[in-house]
Design a protein around this motif. Structure first.
Motif, mmCIF file in Angstrom:
data_model
loop_
_atom_site.group_PDB
_atom_site.id
_atom_site.type_symbol
_atom_site.label_atom_id
_atom_site.label_comp_id
_atom_site.label_asym_id
_atom_site.label_seq_id
_atom_site.Cartn_x
_atom_site.Cartn_y
_atom_site.Cartn_z
ATOM 1 N N PHE A 130 53.176 39.692 -39.300
ATOM 2 C CA PHE A 130 53.349 41.135 -39.141
ATOM 3 C C PHE A 130 52.145 41.767 -38.455
ATOM 4 O O PHE A 130 50.993 41.401 -38.707
ATOM 5 C CB PHE A 130 53.541 41.788 -40.520
ATOM 6 N N ARG A 131 52.441 42.729 -37.602
ATOM 7 C CA ARG A 131 51.414 43.600 -37.044
ATOM 8 C C ARG A 131 51.932 45.032 -37.085
ATOM 9 O O ARG A 131 53.110 45.266 -36.853
ATOM 10 C CB ARG A 131 51.068 43.204 -35.607
ATOM 11 N N GLY A 132 51.036 45.953 -37.369
ATOM 12 C CA GLY A 132 51.439 47.349 -37.415
ATOM 13 C C GLY A 132 50.259 48.241 -37.744
ATOM 14 O O GLY A 132 49.157 47.764 -38.035
ATOM 15 N N VAL A 133 50.495 49.519 -37.695
ATOM 16 C CA VAL A 133 49.440 50.515 -37.947
ATOM 17 C C VAL A 133 49.613 51.055 -39.358
ATOM 18 O O VAL A 133 50.678 51.587 -39.706
ATOM 19 C CB VAL A 133 49.510 51.663 -36.926
ATOM 20 N N PRO A 134 48.580 50.925 -40.218
ATOM 21 C CA PRO A 134 48.715 51.419 -41.589
ATOM 22 C C PRO A 134 48.773 52.934 -41.657
ATOM 23 O O PRO A 134 48.308 53.635 -40.749
ATOM 24 C CB PRO A 134 47.449 50.885 -42.272
ATOM 25 N N SER A 135 49.314 53.413 -42.761
ATOM 26 C CA SER A 135 49.353 54.863 -42.980
ATOM 27 C C SER A 135 47.943 55.413 -43.115
ATOM 28 O O SER A 135 47.626 56.488 -42.602
ATOM 29 C CB SER A 135 50.157 55.166 -44.242
ATOM 30 N N GLU A 136 47.089 54.666 -43.840
ATOM 31 C CA GLU A 136 45.682 55.018 -44.009
ATOM 32 C C GLU A 136 44.904 53.747 -44.293
ATOM 33 O O GLU A 136 45.481 52.726 -44.681
ATOM 34 C CB GLU A 136 45.475 55.988 -45.180
ATOM 35 N N THR A 137 43.584 53.830 -44.142
ATOM 36 C CA THR A 137 42.725 52.748 -44.612
ATOM 37 C C THR A 137 42.143 53.134 -45.967
ATOM 38 O O THR A 137 42.097 54.314 -46.327
ATOM 39 C CB THR A 137 41.591 52.455 -43.617
ATOM 40 N N VAL A 138 41.713 52.116 -46.707
ATOM 41 C CA VAL A 138 41.087 52.364 -48.004
ATOM 42 C C VAL A 138 39.649 51.877 -47.966
ATOM 43 O O VAL A 138 39.264 51.090 -47.091
ATOM 44 C CB VAL A 138 41.856 51.674 -49.153
ATOM 45 N N LYS A 139 38.862 52.319 -48.930
ATOM 46 C CA LYS A 139 37.469 51.905 -49.038
ATOM 47 C C LYS A 139 37.123 51.737 -50.514
ATOM 48 O O LYS A 139 37.886 52.145 -51.403
ATOM 49 C CB LYS A 139 36.530 52.915 -48.373
#
Length: 260
Positions: A130-139
């Protein structure tokens, strides 16, 4: 009763489930955590079966995906969900693919040693990570509120640069992804791994208070929290023996092992 020929569902408690793929050599687990307002699915497995069909049978709430790390066996069905999150250190991996690992290499690993019939529509020859753009990144330190259920994010690199561990603070469950599990060695011997980071991460999660159960992403579902003091002792031993570096091999302890 959940019906699916590929996934095995194990109920951990009234609103927590392990969704496992025992027909594949990796024996990978995803975990569904249900709150009052929404649910979180920790990882989406290999992408061989349709995990969304399983989660739809377990909850009517909206389901968002938290990614422990961007390896193919943990992100296979991300495309079936509208909202998913990855750590900021692995944003490039989820969008463009893992550096140094071709689709062909991943395809061979993901489609070998399968012991049960695969679902209709799965084609090993055309499998692609899978490849795609996440809704947000986390930290590190982020908190997800599911409604009367809080999940805290711990950045725990080593197995991969953006690996996270997820602590269900109210139940005491610790979801350790590929940082800690039993059965086969936790590994940090690829160029994209880091033995020193892995040991630091193990030491850090060993100090998280109030852990009642440890859930790794492979093999046994639910480890006794007494594994955490053992992890701390093992980390100390690895440092004292100067083994925390590439090429020192497999190091076995009573409940788990690591490979550098």
């Amino acid at each position: 009763m959940v019906r699916d020929d590929w996934f095995t569902v194990q109920q951990i408690d009234s609103d927590t489930y392990a969704i496992s793929e025992y027909g594949h050599w990796e024996k990978v687990h995803s975990f569904l955590l249900i709150g009052q307002d929404k649910a979180i699915l920790i990882d989406t497995g290999l992408g061989i079966g349709n995990i969304r069909k399983v989660t739809d049978q377990l909850t009517d709430l909206p389901v968002e995906v938290l990614t422990t790390h961007v390896h193919a066996d943990h992100i296979g069905s991300h495309g079936q969900f509208d909202t998913f999150y990855v750590h900021e250190e692995e944003l490039d991996w989820i969008v463009n693919g893992i550096k140094g690992r071709t689709d062909e290499q991943i395809r061979k690993d993901m489609t070998r040693d399968i012991t049960i019939p695969t679902p209709p529509g799965f084609e090993p020859e055309t499998y692609r990570p899978f490849r795609g753009v996440p809704s947000e990144t986390v930290k590190d330190g982020d908190v997800f509120d599911l409604g009367s259920r809080l999940l805290r994010i711990y950045h725990s690199p080593g197995h991969s640069p953006g690996h996270i561990t997820i602590h269900d603070e109210m139940k005491g469950y610790l979801f350790t992804g590929d940082l800690l599990y039993d059965g086969t060695p936790v590994y940090a011997f690829y160029p994209t791994t880091n033995p020193e980071d892995l040991v630091r991460s193990l030491e850090r999660i060993a100090d998280i208070p109030g852990v009642t159960r440890v859930f790794g992403s492979h093999h046994t579902v639910g480890l006794d929290p007494q594994i955490l003091p053992e992890v701390k002792s093992a980390a100390r031993e690895l440092r004292e023996r100067d083994l925390v570096r590439f090429g020192t091999g497999i190091h076995r302890f009573p409940s788990f092992s690591v490979q550098f």
